[in-house]
Motif scaffolding. Structure first.
Motif, PDB file in Angstrom:
ATOM      1  N   ARG A 165       0.827  -1.207   0.000  1.00  0.00           N
ATOM      2  CA  ARG A 165       0.000   0.000   0.000  1.00  0.00           C
ATOM      3  C   ARG A 165       0.862   1.258   0.000  1.00  0.00           C
ATOM      4  O   ARG A 165       0.472   2.290  -0.553  1.00  0.00           O
ATOM      5  CB  ARG A 165      -0.928   0.013   1.219  1.00  0.00           C
ATOM      6  CG  ARG A 165      -2.112  -0.946   1.102  1.00  0.00           C
ATOM      7  CD  ARG A 165      -3.063  -0.770   2.255  1.00  0.00           C
ATOM      8  NE  ARG A 165      -2.436  -1.045   3.543  1.00  0.00           N
ATOM      9  CZ  ARG A 165      -3.017  -0.874   4.718  1.00  0.00           C
ATOM     10  NH1 ARG A 165      -4.252  -0.391   4.779  1.00  0.00           N
ATOM     11  NH2 ARG A 165      -2.383  -1.162   5.835  1.00  0.00           N
TER      12      ARG A 165
ATOM     13  N   GLY B 190       1.697   1.839  -3.460  1.00  0.00           N
ATOM     14  CA  GLY B 190       0.503   2.345  -4.122  1.00  0.00           C
ATOM     15  C   GLY B 190       0.272   3.817  -3.844  1.00  0.00           C
ATOM     16  O   GLY B 190      -0.155   4.572  -4.724  1.00  0.00           O
ATOM     17  N   ARG B 191       0.603   4.235  -2.636  1.00  0.00           N
ATOM     18  CA  ARG B 191       0.428   5.643  -2.275  1.00  0.00           C
ATOM     19  C   ARG B 191       1.416   6.522  -3.041  1.00  0.00           C
ATOM     20  O   ARG B 191       1.056   7.604  -3.528  1.00  0.00           O
ATOM     21  CB  ARG B 191       0.634   5.806  -0.770  1.00  0.00           C
ATOM     22  CG  ARG B 191       0.308   7.185  -0.247  1.00  0.00           C
ATOM     23  CD  ARG B 191       0.449   7.219   1.264  1.00  0.00           C
ATOM     24  NE  ARG B 191       0.152   8.532   1.798  1.00  0.00           N
ATOM     25  CZ  ARG B 191       0.251   8.855   3.088  1.00  0.00           C
ATOM     26  NH1 ARG B 191       0.645   7.939   3.952  1.00  0.00           N
ATOM     27  NH2 ARG B 191      -0.040  10.064   3.500  1.00  0.00           N
TER      28      ARG B 191
ATOM     29  N   LEU C  54       2.841   5.751  -5.927  1.00  0.00           N
ATOM     30  CA  LEU C  54       2.463   5.704  -7.341  1.00  0.00           C
ATOM     31  C   LEU C  54       1.239   6.569  -7.615  1.00  0.00           C
ATOM     32  O   LEU C  54       1.228   7.369  -8.567  1.00  0.00           O
ATOM     33  CB  LEU C  54       2.183   4.251  -7.749  1.00  0.00           C
ATOM     34  CG  LEU C  54       1.728   4.015  -9.186  1.00  0.00           C
ATOM     35  CD1 LEU C  54       2.799   4.458 -10.173  1.00  0.00           C
ATOM     36  CD2 LEU C  54       1.392   2.529  -9.410  1.00  0.00           C
ATOM     37  N   THR C  55       0.212   6.443  -6.779  1.00  0.00           N
ATOM     38  CA  THR C  55      -1.015   7.212  -6.990  1.00  0.00           C
ATOM     39  C   THR C  55      -0.792   8.699  -6.743  1.00  0.00           C
ATOM     40  O   THR C  55      -1.265   9.551  -7.505  1.00  0.00           O
ATOM     41  CB  THR C  55      -2.132   6.693  -6.069  1.00  0.00           C
ATOM     42  OG1 THR C  55      -2.321   5.292  -6.297  1.00  0.00           O
ATOM     43  CG2 THR C  55      -3.437   7.419  -6.342  1.00  0.00           C
ATOM     44  N   GLY C  56      -0.045   9.019  -5.684  1.00  0.00           N
ATOM     45  CA  GLY C  56       0.226  10.423  -5.388  1.00  0.00           C
ATOM     46  C   GLY C  56       0.984  11.106  -6.511  1.00  0.00           C
ATOM     47  O   GLY C  56       0.670  12.232  -6.904  1.00  0.00           O
ATOM     48  N   SER C  57       1.970  10.408  -7.051  1.00  0.00           N
ATOM     49  CA  SER C  57       2.722  10.956  -8.183  1.00  0.00           C
ATOM     50  C   SER C  57       1.868  10.961  -9.440  1.00  0.00           C
ATOM     51  O   SER C  57       1.928  11.900 -10.244  1.00  0.00           O
ATOM     52  CB  SER C  57       3.993  10.137  -8.415  1.00  0.00           C
ATOM     53  OG  SER C  57       4.793  10.097  -7.254  1.00  0.00           O
ATOM     54  N   GLY C  58       1.072   9.915  -9.609  1.00  0.00           N
ATOM     55  CA  GLY C  58       0.235   9.789 -10.803  1.00  0.00           C
ATOM     56  C   GLY C  58      -0.825  10.871 -10.896  1.00  0.00           C
ATOM     57  O   GLY C  58      -1.132  11.353 -11.994  1.00  0.00           O
ATOM     58  N   ILE C  59      -1.385  11.278  -9.760  1.00  0.00           N
ATOM     59  CA  ILE C  59      -2.375  12.358  -9.783  1.00  0.00           C
ATOM     60  C   ILE C  59      -1.734  13.650 -10.266  1.00  0.00           C
ATOM     61  O   ILE C  59      -2.305  14.392 -11.077  1.00  0.00           O
ATOM     62  CB  ILE C  59      -3.020  12.535  -8.392  1.00  0.00           C
ATOM     63  CG1 ILE C  59      -3.896  11.327  -8.063  1.00  0.00           C
ATOM     64  CG2 ILE C  59      -3.846  13.820  -8.337  1.00  0.00           C
ATOM     65  CD1 ILE C  59      -4.418  11.303  -6.636  1.00  0.00           C
TER      66      ILE C  59
ATOM     67  N   LEU D 195       2.555   4.679 -14.102  1.00  0.00           N
ATOM     68  CA  LEU D 195       2.618   6.104 -13.773  1.00  0.00           C
ATOM     69  C   LEU D 195       2.336   6.942 -15.009  1.00  0.00           C
ATOM     70  O   LEU D 195       1.535   7.887 -14.974  1.00  0.00           O
ATOM     71  CB  LEU D 195       4.005   6.447 -13.219  1.00  0.00           C
ATOM     72  CG  LEU D 195       4.312   7.938 -13.033  1.00  0.00           C
ATOM     73  CD1 LEU D 195       3.441   8.533 -11.930  1.00  0.00           C
ATOM     74  CD2 LEU D 195       5.787   8.154 -12.731  1.00  0.00           C
TER      75      LEU D 195
ATOM     76  N   PHE E 241      -1.237   7.568 -16.170  1.00  0.00           N
ATOM     77  CA  PHE E 241      -2.025   8.664 -15.604  1.00  0.00           C
ATOM     78  C   PHE E 241      -2.111   9.832 -16.580  1.00  0.00           C
ATOM     79  O   PHE E 241      -3.011  10.662 -16.473  1.00  0.00           O
ATOM     80  CB  PHE E 241      -1.429   9.115 -14.267  1.00  0.00           C
ATOM     81  CG  PHE E 241      -1.810   8.260 -13.097  1.00  0.00           C
ATOM     82  CD1 PHE E 241      -2.924   8.557 -12.334  1.00  0.00           C
ATOM     83  CD2 PHE E 241      -1.058   7.149 -12.752  1.00  0.00           C
ATOM     84  CE1 PHE E 241      -3.286   7.769 -11.245  1.00  0.00           C
ATOM     85  CE2 PHE E 241      -1.399   6.348 -11.673  1.00  0.00           C
ATOM     86  CZ  PHE E 241      -2.519   6.656 -10.923  1.00  0.00           C
TER      87      PHE E 241
ATOM     88  N   TYR F 177      -3.089  20.686  -4.619  1.00  0.00           N
ATOM     89  CA  TYR F 177      -2.556  19.334  -4.495  1.00  0.00           C
ATOM     90  C   TYR F 177      -1.090  19.337  -4.062  1.00  0.00           C
ATOM     91  O   TYR F 177      -0.609  18.380  -3.442  1.00  0.00           O
ATOM     92  CB  TYR F 177      -2.713  18.581  -5.821  1.00  0.00           C
ATOM     93  CG  TYR F 177      -2.282  17.137  -5.735  1.00  0.00           C
ATOM     94  CD1 TYR F 177      -2.970  16.238  -4.931  1.00  0.00           C
ATOM     95  CD2 TYR F 177      -1.170  16.685  -6.435  1.00  0.00           C
ATOM     96  CE1 TYR F 177      -2.576  14.925  -4.828  1.00  0.00           C
ATOM     97  CE2 TYR F 177      -0.765  15.361  -6.347  1.00  0.00           C
ATOM     98  CZ  TYR F 177      -1.464  14.490  -5.546  1.00  0.00           C
ATOM     99  OH  TYR F 177      -1.062  13.189  -5.451  1.00  0.00           O
TER     100      TYR F 177
END
Length: 465
Positions: free
Chosen positions: A32, A35-36, A38-43, A165, A168, A204
């Motif tokens: 996780r 995942g955080r 990856l998702t944080g950078s991806g946003i 990534l 996104f 953000y």
């Protein structure tokens, strides 16, 4: 009394050496925490794509509402890419100096504020200035984000995570197409509201600054082994792995020594990219980035306007662009699967050749069905190629040069993205879409050939040169 078969003074079994911090990062499963990151950078990546994508719709609207010329349209696009060229180069140098997370957050703040301010402009002059500032932030964000994620990713899935990534980007570009289709044509001020939505990255940036950890590999390279240890141990706990009760001082010291910067000053880091060890891969990377940027931005920034010139209404051309954009996601998905199966170079070259063929088909398409099908194929292959390119570029340099190398490659690429929007109107006037997209195909073929000058580091430790 029976003599013991065991020697009385037998030495205890030697303990295996403690794993290094890099080995501990590479042995982790996907957690996780990953995942955080990856998702944080991806946003942030998606918001970047949304801004870049929106400008093509906004330009088409300004042609209609302000009566700007094609030359002014090209200048609006190119001045943003000029900012991106400078931002990519400086952002990479800064990220190797002050940290990946810090620069990532700063870039989001810069381009978010400048994009929001663009909603208030009343003329082309101020819009050009703000688009340059937006470009500074956008250009620095992408190579820094890919470097940041690659330094957390376990070696066996690193390429796949970087392609995810990059996927996104398709999310953000699709969002821009949705906004462009529904909001921009809705009123004379629709383009202003599109810019207001583009200000989201400013807020953000605070989440990124306080919610994501710094790269442990970068911390080790700066001699901050204790901070790196806390972050690595946190990831190990997330994976259910027992961190060493007392991490080996020798292993930490060895890791710090191995990750010591090859060069400490900015000028020395740039010069190191052209040392004997890195010069071939640097030349190849710069050529690929230049060619792919020229072809991608030359095509996709102008597709809505090309369709309008072909006789389709503004709303209809935006609708076609939205459908074409949706093919980006499966392109990324296939590239993410192939990159660990075929390797970086093979995947990149195949997708670039597919982009070349699709560009020729799109440039010569006559019917609506052919335009949509060939446009979707171009989206599929081109964006899959982008995913592979962002995966391979950070891997070809050691940690102390990684952001600098990725940033300068992206910066050189942005030079092409400045040139392309200015040349496309001239090319269209000389030979129409067929000539323009044939030229883009040539650039894709040259890039495909240049991939074989890179090194393929799939599955290997990042700091192993």
């Amino acid at each position: 009394m029976t003599a013991s078969s065991e020697p009385l003074n037998s030495a205890p079994e030697p303990r295996p050496p403690a794993p290094s911090p890099a080995e501990r990062l590479d042995r982790l499963p996907f957690t996780r925490k990953h995942g955080r990151v990856l998702t944080g950078s991806g946003i942030g990546w998606a918001l970047d794509a949304m801004d870049v994508g929106l400008i093509s719709f906004i330009i088409a609207a300004l042609v209609e509402h302000w009566g700007i010329t094609k030359g002014e349209s090209g200048l609006i696009v190119s001045v943003g890419f000029a900012g991106m060229a400078i931002g990519a180069s400086l952002g990479g140098l800064l990220a190797d100096r002050i940290g990946r997370r810090q620069v990532f957050a700063l870039t989001l703040l810069i381009y978010g504020v400048a994009t929001g301010a663009s909603a208030l402009v009343g003329g082309v002059g101020l819009l050009l200035l703000l688009r340059f500032i937006v470009g500074l932030g956008l250009g620095a964000e992408l190579p820094v984000a890919s470097t940041y994620v690659s330094e957390f990713a376990p070696a066996r899935i690193r390429g796949r995570l970087i392609v995810i990534l990059e996927a996104f980007w398709a999310v953000g570009w699709t969002a821009s197409a949705v906004i462009g289709y529904f909001l921009v044509p809705a009123s004379p001020d629709g383009w202003r509201w599109a810019f207001v939505l583009g200000a989201i990255p400013a807020a953000y940036a605070l989440i990124v600054r306080w919610g994501l950890p710094e790269s442990p590999r970068w911390l080790i390279g700066r001699g901050r082994a204790d901070e790196a240890e806390r972050i690595i141990a946190d990831f190990e706990r997330s994976a259910g792995i027992q961190a060493p009760v007392e991490p080996s001082r020798a292993a930490a010291a060895s890791a710090v020594a191995a990750a010591a910067p090859l060069a400490r000053s900015s000028g020395a880091r740039v010069a190191s990219l052209w040392s004997r060890e890195f010069r071939v891969r640097t030349a190849s990377a710069w050529l690929i980035w230049f060619c792919v940027n020229f072809a991608y931005y030359g095509a996709f920034i102008w597709i809505p306007s090309i369709l309008v010139d072909a006789g389709f209404s503004l709303v209809r051309s935006f609708g076609f662009t939205l459908i074409i954009t949706l093919a980006q996601l499966p392109g990324y998905a296939v590239a993410a699967w192939l990159i660990e199966k075929w390797g970086r170079r093979s995947t990149l070259s195949v997708f670039l050749l597919g982009s070349a063929g699709s560009a020729v088909l799109f440039g010569t398409a006559q019917s609506e069905a052919a335009i949509i099908a060939s446009g979707m194929a171009l989206s599929f292959f081109n964006l899959g190629a982008w995913g592979a390119l962002y995966a391979v570029t950070p891997e070809i340099y050691p940690t102390s040069l990684r952001a600098t190398g990725a940033g300068w490659a992206a910066g050189v690429g942005r030079i092409a993205s400045i040139i392309a929007p200015l040349l496309v109107p001239l090319i269209l006037a000389a030979g129409g879409a067929a000539l323009a997209f044939t030229l883009f195909a040539v650039f894709f073929v040259v890039a495909a050939a240049a991939t074989w000058g890179l090194v393929d580091r799939g599955g290997t430790p990042l700091d192993d040169r």
